[in-house]
Design a protein around this motif. Structure first.
Motif, mmCIF file in Angstrom:
data_model
loop_
_atom_site.group_PDB
_atom_site.id
_atom_site.type_symbol
_atom_site.label_atom_id
_atom_site.label_comp_id
_atom_site.label_asym_id
_atom_site.label_seq_id
_atom_site.Cartn_x
_atom_site.Cartn_y
_atom_site.Cartn_z
ATOM 1 N N ARG A 144 0.803 -1.235 0.000
ATOM 2 C CA ARG A 144 0.000 0.000 0.000
ATOM 3 C C ARG A 144 0.824 1.269 0.000
ATOM 4 N NH1 ARG A 144 -2.927 -1.581 5.066
ATOM 5 N NH2 ARG A 144 -3.480 0.618 5.131
ATOM 6 N N GLY A 145 2.160 1.126 0.001
ATOM 7 C CA GLY A 145 3.008 2.306 -0.147
ATOM 8 C C GLY A 145 3.175 3.131 1.121
ATOM 9 N N THR A 146 3.877 4.270 0.952
ATOM 10 C CA THR A 146 4.226 5.132 2.088
ATOM 11 C C THR A 146 3.013 5.633 2.878
ATOM 12 O OG1 THR A 146 6.280 5.800 1.004
ATOM 13 C CG2 THR A 146 5.433 7.282 2.695
ATOM 14 N N PRO A 147 1.906 6.068 2.228
ATOM 15 C CA PRO A 147 0.793 6.640 3.021
ATOM 16 C C PRO A 147 0.269 5.679 4.081
ATOM 17 C CG PRO A 147 0.501 7.140 0.693
ATOM 18 C CD PRO A 147 1.659 6.185 0.776
ATOM 19 N N ALA A 148 0.298 4.369 3.806
ATOM 20 C CA ALA A 148 -0.208 3.406 4.801
ATOM 21 C C ALA A 148 0.699 3.386 6.039
ATOM 22 C CB ALA A 148 -0.280 2.012 4.175
ATOM 23 N N ILE A 149 2.000 3.560 5.834
ATOM 24 C CA ILE A 149 2.940 3.598 6.968
ATOM 25 C C ILE A 149 2.747 4.895 7.762
ATOM 26 C CG2 ILE A 149 5.417 3.685 7.565
ATOM 27 C CD1 ILE A 149 4.431 0.904 6.662
ATOM 28 N N VAL A 150 2.519 5.972 7.037
ATOM 29 C CA VAL A 150 2.287 7.254 7.720
ATOM 30 C C VAL A 150 1.022 7.160 8.580
ATOM 31 C CG1 VAL A 150 1.872 9.729 7.391
ATOM 32 C CG2 VAL A 150 3.477 8.522 5.893
ATOM 33 N N ASP A 151 -0.029 6.534 8.055
ATOM 34 C CA ASP A 151 -1.272 6.375 8.835
ATOM 35 C C ASP A 151 -1.006 5.595 10.118
ATOM 36 O OD1 ASP A 151 -2.684 7.730 6.967
ATOM 37 O OD2 ASP A 151 -3.586 5.957 6.017
ATOM 38 N N LEU A 152 -0.091 4.612 10.049
ATOM 39 C CA LEU A 152 0.220 3.816 11.240
ATOM 40 C C LEU A 152 1.066 4.598 12.243
ATOM 41 C CD1 LEU A 152 1.285 0.302 9.858
ATOM 42 C CD2 LEU A 152 -0.706 0.839 11.273
ATOM 43 N N MET A 153 2.019 5.373 11.729
ATOM 44 C CA MET A 153 3.017 5.971 12.632
ATOM 45 C C MET A 153 2.643 7.347 13.170
ATOM 46 S SD MET A 153 6.695 4.793 11.209
ATOM 47 C CE MET A 153 7.447 5.413 12.721
ATOM 48 N N LEU A 154 1.987 8.154 12.344
ATOM 49 C CA LEU A 154 1.765 9.556 12.742
ATOM 50 C C LEU A 154 0.990 9.700 14.062
ATOM 51 C CD1 LEU A 154 2.483 12.424 11.771
ATOM 52 C CD2 LEU A 154 0.279 12.466 10.576
ATOM 53 N N PRO A 155 -0.067 8.895 14.300
ATOM 54 C CA PRO A 155 -0.846 9.114 15.534
ATOM 55 C C PRO A 155 -0.035 8.965 16.823
ATOM 56 C CG PRO A 155 -2.043 7.687 14.016
ATOM 57 C CD PRO A 155 -0.665 7.848 13.453
ATOM 58 N N ASN A 156 1.067 8.211 16.794
ATOM 59 C CA ASN A 156 1.860 8.013 18.017
ATOM 60 C C ASN A 156 3.166 8.816 18.030
ATOM 61 O OD1 ASN A 156 0.065 6.171 19.081
ATOM 62 N ND2 ASN A 156 0.991 4.487 17.930
ATOM 63 N N ALA A 157 3.406 9.578 16.974
ATOM 64 C CA ALA A 157 4.734 10.178 16.824
ATOM 65 C C ALA A 157 4.956 11.397 17.725
ATOM 66 C CB ALA A 157 4.972 10.566 15.375
ATOM 67 N N LEU A 158 3.880 12.074 18.082
ATOM 68 C CA LEU A 158 4.033 13.305 18.864
ATOM 69 C C LEU A 158 3.328 13.128 20.200
ATOM 70 C CD1 LEU A 158 3.259 15.697 15.870
ATOM 71 C CD2 LEU A 158 5.519 15.147 16.799
ATOM 72 N N GLU A 159 3.393 14.133 21.069
ATOM 73 C CA GLU A 159 2.733 13.981 22.372
ATOM 74 C C GLU A 159 1.224 13.782 22.165
ATOM 75 O OE1 GLU A 159 2.442 17.178 25.137
ATOM 76 O OE2 GLU A 159 2.707 18.707 23.614
ATOM 77 N N PRO A 160 0.526 13.153 23.126
ATOM 78 C CA PRO A 160 -0.849 12.705 22.896
ATOM 79 C C PRO A 160 -1.811 13.784 22.374
ATOM 80 C CG PRO A 160 -0.034 11.787 24.946
ATOM 81 C CD PRO A 160 1.050 12.707 24.431
ATOM 82 N N ALA A 238 18.310 14.103 30.134
ATOM 83 C CA ALA A 238 17.587 15.370 29.966
ATOM 84 C C ALA A 238 16.189 15.098 29.410
ATOM 85 C CB ALA A 238 18.374 16.286 29.026
ATOM 86 N N PRO A 239 15.192 14.909 30.306
ATOM 87 C CA PRO A 239 13.824 14.732 29.822
ATOM 88 C C PRO A 239 13.291 16.062 29.269
ATOM 89 C CG PRO A 239 13.871 14.746 32.234
ATOM 90 C CD PRO A 239 15.299 14.865 31.774
ATOM 91 N N ILE A 240 12.537 15.980 28.194
ATOM 92 C CA ILE A 240 11.996 17.201 27.578
ATOM 93 C C ILE A 240 10.471 17.229 27.807
ATOM 94 C CG2 ILE A 240 11.723 18.494 25.402
ATOM 95 C CD1 ILE A 240 14.660 18.273 26.218
ATOM 96 N N PRO A 241 9.989 18.151 28.646
ATOM 97 C CA PRO A 241 8.541 18.213 28.908
ATOM 98 C C PRO A 241 7.765 18.617 27.652
ATOM 99 C CG PRO A 241 9.790 19.548 30.490
ATOM 100 C CD PRO A 241 10.744 19.156 29.401
ATOM 101 N N ASN A 242 6.503 18.214 27.600
ATOM 102 C CA ASN A 242 5.599 18.573 26.495
ATOM 103 C C ASN A 242 6.127 18.139 25.132
ATOM 104 O OD1 ASN A 242 3.862 19.939 28.365
ATOM 105 N ND2 ASN A 242 5.343 21.619 28.337
ATOM 106 N N ALA A 243 6.748 16.977 25.104
ATOM 107 C CA ALA A 243 7.225 16.436 23.825
ATOM 108 C C ALA A 243 7.031 14.929 23.817
ATOM 109 C CB ALA A 243 8.707 16.760 23.621
ATOM 110 N N GLY A 244 6.759 14.406 22.617
ATOM 111 C CA GLY A 244 6.654 12.976 22.432
ATOM 112 C C GLY A 244 7.915 12.438 21.764
ATOM 113 N N HIS A 245 7.712 11.580 20.729
ATOM 114 C CA HIS A 245 8.839 10.880 20.114
ATOM 115 C C HIS A 245 9.709 11.804 19.254
ATOM 116 C CE1 HIS A 245 10.953 7.309 18.887
ATOM 117 N NE2 HIS A 245 10.660 7.490 17.608
ATOM 118 N N ILE A 246 9.095 12.792 18.625
ATOM 119 C CA ILE A 246 9.884 13.661 17.733
ATOM 120 C C ILE A 246 10.159 14.972 18.476
ATOM 121 C CG2 ILE A 246 10.083 14.583 15.375
ATOM 122 C CD1 ILE A 246 9.717 11.569 15.365
#
Ligand code: MLT
Length: 271
Positions: A144-160, A238-246
């Motif tokens: 299904r190409g790149t967009p299917a991977i983006v759909d899987l990864m984007l929701p968890n990539a940043l803070e909730p 060094a924990p970074i507050p208000n940040a997720g994975h990126i």
């Protein structure tokens, strides 16, 4: 954006700032399925302190790749980039997959490496479940190409609550992910699945190690990062507050601050 040819791959990179006496150059490695743009806000802030090189790794962003790659071969490529650009002694920082590459590089770059910065990453290898997940993602990207991977990864990539609070960052990150070619995604998934465990290696490293981690990382929980910093002989957490994975895109000012401080106090002071 300048480029150089390594093993028939054309590697693009940004080269900012100037080397300062006693402060090594900084090489910033992006994660998956990303490119150097995830580091650019941080790099812009650090260029007044030292020379900062931000490559698009082979196959990612504007860089081409010839043939397959592994985490170790990407580490070799980074070493070649540093040598060809005559950085002299340098510090490497890697975000997530970039951290795997930085750890691999720290195994063999000898006296050229003055410090290691592990950003939202881990030293352990994939377990069996993790390897299976990589294999199913490989099937997904092939079908299904790149967009299917983006759909899987984007929701968890940043803070909730990023969708509410950080719309522009979500949009930029999505566009960077969508630019990643499906063949690169396939190879990177295989490379991450097959990577070594660097946990023991980390505990033997004597160079200064900075572990930077978004406190709200949903992909790699922050307690993993704290353990890595404790394991390193010369580690700082060094924990970074208000940040997720990126964290480099979510809180670039805070990330640049801790890295700048590490360069000046832990690396510059010991050079
Ligand atoms: C990354 O951000 O580079 C990836 O999440 C790393 C991984 O999937 O292990």
């Amino acid at each position: 954006m300048p480029s150089l040819v390594i093993d028939r791959s054309n590697v693009h990179y940004e080269d900012l700032g100037d080397a300062r006496p006693g402060v090594p150059a900084l090489v910033l490695l992006h994660g998956f399925p990303l490119d150097g743009r995830v580091w650019m806000s941080v790099a812009e802030q650090l260029k007044s302190k030292t020379r900062v090189i931000v490559p698009d790794l082979p196959g990612f962003g504007r860089s081409s790749v010839s043939g397959e790659f592994s985490i170790e071969s990407l580490a070799d490529d980074v070493e070649t980039i540093a040598a060809r650009l005559r950085t002299g002694p340098f510090v490497v920082a890697g975000l997530s997959m970039g951290g795997y590459i930085a750890l691999a590089l720290s195994e063999h770059s000898g006296s050229m490496l003055r410090g290691l910065i592990l950003t939202n990453t881990r030293s352990s290898a994939d377990d069996e479940a993790g390897k299976q997940k990589r294999n199913s993602m490989i099937e997904i990207v092939k079908a299904r190409g790149t967009p299917a991977i983006v759909d899987l990864m984007l929701p968890n990539a940043l803070e909730p609550d990023a969708a509410q609070k950080k719309g522009e960052v979500v949009r930029q990150l999505k566009s960077i992910m969508l630019d990643c070619p499906p063949r690169t995604i396939e190879m990177a998934l295989g490379a991450m699945r097959d990577r070594s465990d660097y946990t023991e290696h980390l505990s033997k490293l004597t160079i200064p190690v900075l572990v930077v981690h978004g406190s709200a990382d949903m992909i790699m929980p922050v307690h993993i990062a704290q353990k890595m910093a404790e394991r390193a002989r010369n580690g700082t957490f060094a924990p970074i507050p208000n940040a997720g994975h990126i964290s480099t895109m979510e809180q670039p000012d805070a990330v640049a601050d801790v890295i700048g401080n590490f360069l000046l106090t832990r690396i510059g002071a010991s050079s």
